[in-house]
Design a protein around this motif. Structure first.
Motif, PDB file in Angstrom:
ATOM      1  N   SER A   1       0.905  -1.161  -0.020  1.00 50.44           N
ATOM      2  CA  SER A   1       0.252  -0.012  -0.095  1.00 50.44           C
ATOM      3  C   SER A   1       0.894   1.348   0.051  1.00 50.44           C
ATOM      4  O   SER A   1       0.520   2.322  -0.306  1.00 50.44           O
ATOM      5  N   PHE A   2       2.347   1.153   0.177  1.00 49.07           N
ATOM      6  CA  PHE A   2       3.113   2.267   0.086  1.00 49.07           C
ATOM      7  C   PHE A   2       3.792   2.431  -1.211  1.00 49.07           C
ATOM      8  O   PHE A   2       4.656   3.093  -1.242  1.00 49.07           O
ATOM      9  N   VAL A   3       3.578   1.458  -2.260  1.00 44.97           N
ATOM     10  CA  VAL A   3       4.352   1.220  -2.956  1.00 44.97           C
ATOM     11  C   VAL A   3       4.388   2.638  -4.032  1.00 44.97           C
ATOM     12  O   VAL A   3       5.407   2.844  -4.573  1.00 44.97           O
TER      13      VAL A   3
ATOM     14  N   PHE B   1       7.852   7.179   0.620  1.00 44.61           N
ATOM     15  CA  PHE B   1       8.429   5.890   1.118  1.00 44.61           C
ATOM     16  C   PHE B   1       9.483   5.459  -0.169  1.00 44.61           C
ATOM     17  O   PHE B   1      10.528   4.767   0.468  1.00 44.61           O
ATOM     18  N   GLN B   2       9.058   5.625  -1.446  1.00 45.63           N
ATOM     19  CA  GLN B   2       9.978   5.292  -2.268  1.00 45.63           C
ATOM     20  C   GLN B   2      11.481   5.942  -2.078  1.00 45.63           C
ATOM     21  O   GLN B   2      12.415   5.093  -2.321  1.00 45.63           O
ATOM     22  N   ARG B   3      11.604   7.082  -1.883  1.00 48.92           N
ATOM     23  CA  ARG B   3      12.724   7.962  -1.467  1.00 48.92           C
ATOM     24  C   ARG B   3      13.534   7.221  -0.470  1.00 48.92           C
ATOM     25  O   ARG B   3      14.775   7.027  -0.482  1.00 48.92           O
ATOM     26  N   GLN B   4      12.670   7.021   0.727  1.00 49.68           N
ATOM     27  CA  GLN B   4      13.370   6.433   1.893  1.00 49.68           C
ATOM     28  C   GLN B   4      13.895   4.828   1.404  1.00 49.68           C
ATOM     29  O   GLN B   4      15.001   4.584   2.052  1.00 49.68           O
ATOM     30  N   TRP B   5      13.004   4.208   0.778  1.00 48.80           N
ATOM     31  CA  TRP B   5      13.649   3.005   0.273  1.00 48.80           C
ATOM     32  C   TRP B   5      14.840   2.906  -0.541  1.00 48.80           C
ATOM     33  O   TRP B   5      15.702   2.229  -0.268  1.00 48.80           O
TER      34      TRP B   5
END
Ligand code: 73E
Length: 822
Positions: free
Chosen positions: A512-514, A519-523
């Motif tokens: 749900s965070f994809v 979140f992408q940046r943190q990933w």
């Protein structure tokens, strides 16, 4: 009284202050050093004891709970346990990693440096031994009464150095500074007999019996290591056997005044568990290896009988009390040894003993490679285990009678299924023995389990189909995510809580965070920091600068032709050549990272290492290409050195010839840590692709059926060589001496094998591989899309937790239930 409570608290308390006090106490009372005089190893040992103290309470409670509950126990018999360093893992499972870090750093010591002091117990070659280690972690975490049984090799898998581009093997002296994790239990030693002859006799009750008069014996001494589960009170045992001189033989010689013979015998006895055979998936019919197998199997089975006796249970209760899993055929002699113990020692009649044996044992097959299948030359076997040979003949006679009854007139089938290979020189077929003596037989991935039924165990599947099942491998998320990848662990936990560490399916919540840009940046940031850490390690160890912004393309595993590291090498040479032909070529900058050991006697694998390092030398030294591609071979790939690799990978190379990699487990570790896979439809790749989605997986190559068909119709690698210019150019460049200072002979054996035989179909898969790599190159440029795919890979890997595998074994083979330890 007050004193006692104080001591107790220092042994069990978990706050940084208490941990620090306990650490200093251990430093003083165990290593005998004050802070100012202690070495790094002293610090490590004190730290290890501080952690171990906190596990001993669990270990004791676990033992008494199991005894009180009379619980059914899983006994995992394995010639290899590739445990990796214990300290970090135990800190994670105790849930005190951060507290301990604080405690140690409060003393101005470098915590990570102390953790790195541990010499890992490398008591395994690769996937098979590491699987056993992951399974022990899951068994404890799932609160399953269980015991790992194996061999305490004095020298584990050799340390690898690279000199002049070649592998050099160094003996692994892992015990030289002591092992704080094990406790010897000499009071539970057992005697193991070898050689001699047998004779029939009639006992007091007039029964026909056989006596074995062995020629020599050794003593097996158990060394126990606690295996703590994750955030539970369960601490199971890994019991490893060391061979020592037998008490009695020694004594006899001494009395005769033959002191030197006694010493000699002692040395000879200890040789038995001296060294791990460094062959992965290659059977070598060495006598010492058979001695090792029988030694640890007999020690372990006798141990089980002792436990049965201590709990005052009758012999018939054996299969209710113990379920024994055979990790490949290495412990398959258990079939004959359990029969011998029951029939000869405990006087159980044959049919009943056979029931007990079959109900107790189960067998996991790990490979279809013909060169790995164990078959012992009959003479060698007879010389070492004469009584077991008779028992195997009897098992065989009875079994083949049943085969003849079911398949009347099919003599060929009977010969194929016999436990004895009689086509020329006679051999004992250990896989057949394991199949006949077990109630369950499984492969380690869906494809592999199917192929087992269609190929090497086809006759057995037709005879008892109900025994067969699949148990897809898994790996423990505690070591392979929580410990190895703290930055990703923290990020995931900040989004979905920490439940996923025990219930890996919960990672699905990440889906749900994809699409969440933040979140992408943190990933990406987490991946980037892991790549930076690996780059620092590479710089430190090899003095090679690699760019953390380049695509990290990793192939780390044992070096083997079927795993096709040389296909990867052909891709690198192709890229190199195209940059040299077209200096302005636009490609995604890549760092090719390799790691893996070759069996010391496997010439072609060693040449593959030389090829990779030779290509690295040219590529990394060429200013035209080195900013776009770099090649690194990380020496001494083991559990310790692998832990920073998985979290730093963008691309995971799983490129074996379809049908040949039974499962693979590295493939799972990479994907869990957010790497995308480039792979064939082989082993567990098939199921990984199913889970993560075809659109998030780079698939290439022939499938198993196509491989078989191509070989059937007569495969000619020359046709591929002549019809593909890039392929021809790459092979010609290697053959020309371009990577070997003009030496055209160096890689000739490798090149000739590819051009004339190519048993692993590199040339047939080359075009498809290169095309797929071009897609990878393109995909990596779309950073956002790549990040999405990376997140989805990690989020969908729940199936590949070893917790799931162990639940499947418990439910479908072992029939065991968890027992909570309070
Ligand atoms: O595919 C891997 C598998 O993931 C397989 O090659 C490996 O076992 C892994 C765990 O299931 C394996 N190792 C051996 N056979 N299969 C082996 C054979 C003889 C000696 C040492 C290892």
């Amino acid at each position: 009284m007050l004193m006692q409570i104080q001591v107790e608290e220092d042994r069990i308390g978990l706050s940084p202050e208490i941990l620090r006090r306990a650490f200093l106490d251990n430093l003083f009372y165990i290593q005998g050093k004050p802070l100012a005089l202690a070495t790094k190893n002293d610090f490590y040992i004190a730290l290890a004891y501080t952690v171990r103290d906190r596990m001993l309470h669990c270990w004791n409670s676990t033992a008494s709970t199991y005894t009180a509950r009379g619980s059914r126990t899983v006994c995992y018999l394995s010639a290899e346990f590739l445990m990796g360093p214990h300290l970090g893992n135990n800190l994670i499972n105790l849930g005190i990693y951060d507290q301990m870090k604080q405690a140690i750093e409060g003393l101005d010591l470098d915590f990570e440096e102390l953790i790195a002091q541990e010499e890992e117990p490398g008591l395994g070659n690769g996937g098979l031994g590491r699987l056993a280690a992951c399974y022990l972690d899951s068994l404890a975490t799932l609160e399953i009464p269980s015991m790992g049984y194996g061999i305490r090799y004095e020298f584990g898998i050799f340390d690898q150095e690279i000199r002049d581009g070649w592998q050099v093997e160094i003996t692994d002296k892992w015990l030289r500074y002591g092992n704080p994790w094990e406790l010897p239990r000499p009071e539970w030693a057992v005697e193991i007999k070898f050689g001699g002859y047998t004779e029939p006799f009639t006992d007091d009750q007039g029964r026909y019996r056989v006596r074995w008069i062995p020629a020599w014996s050794v003593k097996g001494v158990p060394y126990d290591t606690p295996i703590l589960g994750y955030q539970v009170n369960t601490a199971n045992t890994l019991r490893l056997w060391k061979a020592e001189a037998p008490e009695s033989f020694d004594f006899e010689a001494f009395n005769q005044g033959n002191y030197y013979r006694a010493v000699q015998e002692k040395v000879a006895s200890e040789n038995l568990t001296k060294v791990l055979y460094p062959n992965d998936e290659k059977f070598e019919g060495k006598q010492l290896r058979l001695q090792q197998q029988f030694f640890f199997v007999s020690c372990s089975l006798q141990d089980m009988f002792h436990i049965l006796e201590r709990q005052q249970l009758p012999l018939e209760a054996f299969p209710q009390k113990f379920t024994v899993q055979l990790n490949d055929t290495h412990p398959a002699i258990a079939v004959a040894e359990l029969m011998r113990l029951l029939v000869d020692k405990y006087l159980v009649e044959w049919d009943k003993a056979w029931d007990i044996t079959q109900q107790t044992l189960a067998y996991t097959n790990h490979t279809l490679l013909p060169e790995a299948l164990e078959k012992w030359a009959l003479d060698l076997f007879a010389g070492l285990l004469p009584r077991h040979l008779e028992i195997i003949y009897e098992i065989n006679a009875r079994f083949l009678d049943r085969v003849r009854l079911k398949f009347v007139g099919d003599a060929e089938r009977t010969a194929r299924m016999s436990l004895i290979d009689e086509q020329g020189a006679r051999y004992i077929r250990m896989a057949h023995l394991a199949c006949v003596g077990s109630h369950a037989i499984n492969g380690v991935a869906a494809l592999h389990s199917e192929l087992l039924k269609q190929t090497v165990l086809k006759d057995f599947y037709e005879f008892f189909p109900e025994k067969f099942s699949n148990k897809t491998n898994g790996v423990t998320p505690r070591r392979w995510i929580a410990l190895s990848n703290p930055s990703m662990t923290k990020l995931i936990t900040s989004k979905i809580g920490s439940g996923w560490i025990k219930h890996l399916d919960q990672l699905r919540q990440l889906e749900s965070f994809v699409g969440d840009i933040e979140f992408q940046r943190q990933w990406r940031e987490s991946k980037r920091s892991n790549k930076q850490s690996l780059a620092a390690l590479v710089k430190n160890r090899l003095d090679i600068t690699i760019d953390p912004d380049s695509l990290f393309d990793v192939q780390s595993k044992r070096i083997h032709e079927y795993k096709r590291q040389h296909l990867n090498a052909l891709h690198i040479v192709t890229l190199y050549d195209s940059i040299k032909q077209n200096p302005t070529l636009e490609i995604t900058p890549r760092t090719f990272i390799f790691g893996g050991k070759a069996a010391p006697g496997y010439y072609m694998a060693k040449l593959m290492i030389k090829l990779i390092t030779a290509i690295a030398e040219v590529v990394n030294g060429d200013p035209d290409v080195r900013d776009r591609i770099k090649v690194v071979f990380i020496p001494d790939y083991n559990v310790t050195n692998s832990q920073p690799v998985y979290p730093a990978a963008d691309l995971s190379e799983q490129i074996s010839t379809a049908g040949l990699e039974a499962s693979g487990t590295g493939n799972m570790k990479f994907a869990m840590n957010g790497a995308l896979t480039i792979g064939t439809l082989d082993g567990a790749n098939v199921e990984i692709r199913e889970e993560v989605g075809a659109e998030n997986f780079f698939l290439f190559g022939l499938i198993t059926e196509e491989v078989a068909a191509l070989k059937e119709q007569g495969y000619n690698p020359w046709d591929y060589y002549h019809s593909n210019d890039a392929l021809k150019a790459a092979i010609d460049l290697i053959a020309s001496g371009h990577f070997s200072h003009g030496d055209r002979d160096l890689f000739k054996p490798l090149v000739d094998k590819l051009l004339h035989h190519d048993p692993f179909l590199l040339l047939a898969d080359y075009a498809s591989y290169i095309e797929c790599q071009t897609k990878v190159d393109q995909a990596y440029r779309d950073t956002q899309h790549w990040t999405r795919m990376s997140i989805l890979n990690a989020a969908r890997m729940g199936k590949f937790s070893s917790d799931r595998s162990i639940r499947d074994y418990c439910k479908e083979i072992w029939k065991v239930q968890p027992i909570e330890v309070l």
